[in-house]
Design a protein around this motif. Sequence first.
Motif, PDB file in Angstrom:
ATOM      1  N   PRO A  17       0.830  -1.212   0.000  1.00  0.00           N
ATOM      2  CA  PRO A  17       0.000   0.000   0.000  1.00  0.00           C
ATOM      3  C   PRO A  17       0.861   1.257   0.000  1.00  0.00           C
ATOM      4  N   PRO A  18       0.273   2.439  -0.222  1.00  0.00           N
ATOM      5  CA  PRO A  18       1.040   3.695  -0.147  1.00  0.00           C
ATOM      6  C   PRO A  18       1.790   3.800   1.171  1.00  0.00           C
ATOM      7  N   GLY A  19       3.050   4.175   1.085  1.00  0.00           N
ATOM      8  CA  GLY A  19       3.905   4.216   2.270  1.00  0.00           C
ATOM      9  C   GLY A  19       4.873   3.063   2.321  1.00  0.00           C
ATOM     10  N   ALA A  20       4.491   1.946   1.705  1.00  0.00           N
ATOM     11  CA  ALA A  20       5.395   0.794   1.614  1.00  0.00           C
ATOM     12  C   ALA A  20       6.309   0.969   0.397  1.00  0.00           C
ATOM     13  N   GLU A  21       7.302   0.107   0.291  1.00  0.00           N
ATOM     14  CA  GLU A  21       8.202   0.177  -0.855  1.00  0.00           C
ATOM     15  C   GLU A  21       7.461  -0.201  -2.132  1.00  0.00           C
ATOM     16  N   PRO A  22       7.717   0.509  -3.221  1.00  0.00           N
ATOM     17  CA  PRO A  22       7.044   0.149  -4.477  1.00  0.00           C
ATOM     18  C   PRO A  22       7.531  -1.197  -4.993  1.00  0.00           C
ATOM     19  N   ALA A  23       6.642  -1.947  -5.621  1.00  0.00           N
ATOM     20  CA  ALA A  23       6.991  -3.264  -6.157  1.00  0.00           C
ATOM     21  C   ALA A  23       6.126  -3.543  -7.377  1.00  0.00           C
ATOM     22  N   GLY A  24       6.660  -4.336  -8.286  1.00  0.00           N
ATOM     23  CA  GLY A  24       5.926  -4.711  -9.493  1.00  0.00           C
ATOM     24  C   GLY A  24       5.860  -6.215  -9.636  1.00  0.00           C
ATOM     25  N   ILE A  25       4.752  -6.709 -10.170  1.00  0.00           N
ATOM     26  CA  ILE A  25       4.590  -8.148 -10.349  1.00  0.00           C
ATOM     27  C   ILE A  25       4.245  -8.442 -11.810  1.00  0.00           C
ATOM     28  N   CYS A  26       4.608  -9.625 -12.263  1.00  0.00           N
ATOM     29  CA  CYS A  26       4.368 -10.014 -13.654  1.00  0.00           C
ATOM     30  C   CYS A  26       2.921 -10.469 -13.829  1.00  0.00           C
ATOM     31  N   LEU A  27       2.528 -10.710 -15.066  1.00  0.00           N
ATOM     32  CA  LEU A  27       1.158 -11.129 -15.378  1.00  0.00           C
ATOM     33  C   LEU A  27       0.818 -12.463 -14.711  1.00  0.00           C
ATOM     34  N   ALA A  28       1.761 -13.417 -14.760  1.00  0.00           N
ATOM     35  CA  ALA A  28       1.497 -14.739 -14.187  1.00  0.00           C
ATOM     36  C   ALA A  28       1.240 -14.652 -12.688  1.00  0.00           C
ATOM     37  N   CYS A  29       2.052 -13.851 -11.979  1.00  0.00           N
ATOM     38  CA  CYS A  29       1.869 -13.717 -10.531  1.00  0.00           C
ATOM     39  C   CYS A  29       0.594 -12.940 -10.192  1.00  0.00           C
ATOM     40  N   SER A  30       0.167 -12.063 -11.086  1.00  0.00           N
ATOM     41  CA  SER A  30      -1.085 -11.335 -10.835  1.00  0.00           C
ATOM     42  C   SER A  30      -2.262 -12.310 -10.769  1.00  0.00           C
ATOM     43  N   TYR A  31      -2.189 -13.416 -11.526  1.00  0.00           N
ATOM     44  CA  TYR A  31      -3.230 -14.446 -11.489  1.00  0.00           C
ATOM     45  C   TYR A  31      -3.005 -15.426 -10.334  1.00  0.00           C
ATOM     46  N   GLU A  32      -1.782 -15.919 -10.232  1.00  0.00           N
ATOM     47  CA  GLU A  32      -1.498 -17.020  -9.321  1.00  0.00           C
ATOM     48  C   GLU A  32      -1.391 -16.593  -7.867  1.00  0.00           C
ATOM     49  N   CYS A  33      -0.758 -15.439  -7.616  1.00  0.00           N
ATOM     50  CA  CYS A  33      -0.452 -15.047  -6.238  1.00  0.00           C
ATOM     51  C   CYS A  33      -1.298 -13.881  -5.729  1.00  0.00           C
ATOM     52  N   HIS A  34      -1.925 -13.123  -6.632  1.00  0.00           N
ATOM     53  CA  HIS A  34      -2.651 -11.910  -6.223  1.00  0.00           C
ATOM     54  C   HIS A  34      -4.047 -11.867  -6.845  1.00  0.00           C
ATOM     55  N   GLY A  35      -4.654 -13.046  -7.063  1.00  0.00           N
ATOM     56  CA  GLY A  35      -5.921 -13.120  -7.782  1.00  0.00           C
ATOM     57  C   GLY A  35      -7.050 -12.326  -7.159  1.00  0.00           C
ATOM     58  N   THR A  36      -7.111 -12.252  -5.827  1.00  0.00           N
ATOM     59  CA  THR A  36      -8.214 -11.553  -5.146  1.00  0.00           C
ATOM     60  C   THR A  36      -7.788 -10.188  -4.615  1.00  0.00           C
ATOM     61  N   HIS A  37      -6.589  -9.727  -4.969  1.00  0.00           N
ATOM     62  CA  HIS A  37      -6.073  -8.459  -4.451  1.00  0.00           C
ATOM     63  C   HIS A  37      -6.450  -7.286  -5.354  1.00  0.00           C
ATOM     64  N   ARG A  38      -6.215  -6.084  -4.846  1.00  0.00           N
ATOM     65  CA  ARG A  38      -6.456  -4.875  -5.645  1.00  0.00           C
ATOM     66  C   ARG A  38      -5.172  -4.535  -6.402  1.00  0.00           C
ATOM     67  N   LEU A  39      -5.267  -4.534  -7.735  1.00  0.00           N
ATOM     68  CA  LEU A  39      -4.088  -4.345  -8.574  1.00  0.00           C
ATOM     69  C   LEU A  39      -4.185  -3.075  -9.405  1.00  0.00           C
ATOM     70  N   PHE A  40      -3.027  -2.459  -9.676  1.00  0.00           N
ATOM     71  CA  PHE A  40      -2.921  -1.362 -10.634  1.00  0.00           C
ATOM     72  C   PHE A  40      -2.245  -1.897 -11.890  1.00  0.00           C
ATOM     73  N   GLU A  41      -2.848  -1.639 -13.024  1.00  0.00           N
ATOM     74  CA  GLU A  41      -2.234  -2.070 -14.285  1.00  0.00           C
ATOM     75  C   GLU A  41      -1.196  -1.036 -14.712  1.00  0.00           C
ATOM     76  N   LEU A  42       0.030  -1.486 -14.920  1.00  0.00           N
ATOM     77  CA  LEU A  42       1.124  -0.586 -15.308  1.00  0.00           C
ATOM     78  C   LEU A  42       1.423  -0.661 -16.794  1.00  0.00           C
ATOM     79  N   TYR A  43       0.726  -1.514 -17.508  1.00  0.00           N
ATOM     80  CA  TYR A  43       0.983  -1.777 -18.930  1.00  0.00           C
ATOM     81  C   TYR A  43       2.404  -2.330 -19.070  1.00  0.00           C
ATOM     82  N   THR A  44       3.176  -1.919 -20.046  1.00  0.00           N
ATOM     83  CA  THR A  44       4.495  -2.558 -20.212  1.00  0.00           C
ATOM     84  C   THR A  44       5.611  -1.657 -19.714  1.00  0.00           C
ATOM     85  N   LYS A  45       6.647  -2.296 -19.193  1.00  0.00           N
ATOM     86  CA  LYS A  45       7.873  -1.593 -18.812  1.00  0.00           C
ATOM     87  C   LYS A  45       9.065  -2.463 -19.203  1.00  0.00           C
TER      88      LYS A  45
END
Length: 382
Positions: A17-45
């Motif tokens: 969350p805001p205040g914590a260190e920024p982190a990015g996750i890949c598409l596969a982990c967005s499904y497998e590890c964060h399926g029920t979480h609130r995500l921001f789409e960053l598009y490509t980097k």
Amino acid sequence: QGAVKRQALYACSTCTPPGAEPAGICLACSYECHGTHRLFELYTKRNFRCDCGNSKFKNLQCKLLPEKGKVNAGNKYNDNFYGLYCTCKRPYPDPEDEIPDEMIQCIVCEDWFHGRHLGAVPPESGDFHEMVCQACMKHCHFLWAYASQLAGKANQEILNFPPLTKVNSLEDEGIVLKVEESEEQKKEIKKESGVEHQDTKEEKQTEQFNEPSTSSGLNGSCRKFLQKFPVEIAKTTSESSFCKLKELQSKPFLKKDTATFWPSNWRSKLCTCEDCLKMYSDLEVQFLTDECDTVLAYENKGTSDQETERRDPLMDTLNSMNRVQQVELICEYNDLKTELTDYLRRFADEGTVVKREDIQHFFEEFQSRKRRRTNRMQYYCS
């Protein structure tokens, strides 16, 4: 795989969350590890390695690759990882912004900007391939020398600057004056030309066709060497010493506090001499000379990969079977399709995520039912 050249990324506000260190996750982990979480789409980097489960996630272990390094030092982060974009640092879509506006990504910092916050109105025709924001134009100041010459009508309208084909400036005249010979130099050239007239016809032809134009001041041993390897030396010298950027900087150009817009082939026209390559490295923008770095190249690769995968393995299998086997396979396939559709519909109705264990459970049940049906069958032969 390490830092991927370009990939789709997400940020998880549930885990970071805001205040914590920024982190990015890949598409596969967005499904497998964060399926029920609130995500921001960053598009490509570019050049990013998935952070899922590393030291930035206090209570989460990555399900796809549990053993990960604590940090990914090569990753770069900005406000996008907290769901904020542009110079206005607002979310997208912004519930408080009623002005319709498109978001455009800068190809250097990879932040997203409202069209009205670029310092210049994007070309109405949309006749541009990439955009460099105001801050990155200041960082990559050398791009201003290319802006009016290489970026076509889009930037000429922004700079209000006419084409440079017929422009003469004091700087241009100064360059011309530098190459004019003095009276003494002219006398020396005349003397040398008198000596040349005494040379044999063979020597004159050798010098005319083999020697580079810059070899008039070289000593005898260098001349002999150049005569021996004329083409290779001339080519190497011209490629290593010629700088497109210096040539453009010798002409008048304007700098403004605006973003700039670039056509599809502009990267291929950037200078790649030794000095410029070192400058790109110092500014950490080496990717600008790589045409495969563009988002369009990434999308085209995805389209190409999909076309490769479109071959239907079921049809390939059917073509290798006899008619009886084909009928049996089609019946089994239809049974599987019907039961799997009914099974997945329950998840859709409940709004829950389908996990790997759910699919494994379905196939175990399906195989079990299939065995029961097979065991009850009785075969008769006439």
